[in-house]
Design an enzyme around this catalytic site. Sequence first.
Site, PDB file in Angstrom:
ATOM      1  N   LEU A   1       0.406  -1.503   0.074  1.00 53.05           N
ATOM      2  CA  LEU A   1       0.111  -0.513  -0.083  1.00 53.05           C
ATOM      3  C   LEU A   1       0.811   1.242  -0.316  1.00 53.05           C
ATOM      4  CD1 LEU A   1      -3.008  -1.503   2.823  1.00 53.05           C
ATOM      5  CD2 LEU A   1      -3.220  -1.720  -0.116  1.00 53.05           C
ATOM      6  N   LYS A   2       2.224   1.108   0.208  1.00 56.84           N
ATOM      7  CA  LYS A   2       3.232   2.443  -0.115  1.00 56.84           C
ATOM      8  C   LYS A   2       2.351   3.605   0.823  1.00 56.84           C
ATOM      9  CE  LYS A   2       4.535   0.617  -5.093  1.00 56.84           C
ATOM     10  NZ  LYS A   2       3.573  -0.098  -5.233  1.00 56.84           N
TER      11      LYS A   2
END
Length: 287
Positions: free
Chosen positions: A119-120
């Site tokens: 999901l960075k």
Amino acid sequence: MTGGRPVTSQNRSWVPPAGRPPIAVALDAPDGATALDWARAVAPHCAVLKIGMELFLREGGVVVNALRDEGLLVQAGSVGSAGACNALGSLTEGDHSALPSSVDPAGPVGSAPELFLDLKLHDIPATVAGGMRSLAVLAPRFVTVHAAGGAAMIRAAVEAAPEVHVTAVTVLTSLDAAALASIGLSGPPPDAVRRLAVLAVEAGARALVCSPKEVSLVRGELGETVTLITPGVRPEGSEQADQARVATPERALADGSDLLVIGRPITSASDRAVAAATLAARVTPLR
């Protein structure tokens, strides 16, 4: 051997479950039903299933619970799994027994793949810490954050979810030197990757995402205790697509990768199970 050093389970922070190939299949599907279909085909042939932004923003934790209910992900154990399942619901309104399964996801080794939430996260430390606490109830093995968020942000993520392997993304594999220069990062990508990798590990990250082109550099800089995850892996003859810095699975493993992220070469294949099994057979002996 990796970078001239022996690789063993004793000097790695993570190793694949026994008998499983070091492959994370990217479930970059448009919806949960498609993701479940793909996962049924590939789960016996990988160590990790990776869920990215497209799928997670559409389905949330519901898709994780559905995958677990079918045995396509390792069970969550004690990390808030019961509460998460009750709170987040399911893709089939609670009736997962209705979902068909044509394969044994445990394969021959008796354990399902682990969960990777790609999901960075990239925000101020307090916000990222809150995000990590929310994600921890889904019991992922890996959750990605952007190393460019800085040491304080990475430390906040680690402290918020100490049981999760906070995984720092160094430089996206879609970026080359010209793209980096356009956003103010001068110099070749390997320099930026090295700087961000060192910063992230010093802040507590247990894993790093770097392209196959930099994995040897990062391994030499940081040694054997950090887990190196490499996207941009393409079997010989595959399309490069939007990846700028790529290598074959064999090359990435030889240079020190611990986990190969492979998406379209598997999920776009006419027979996903065969594609996953073929890659698994190629890379398992290399580890």
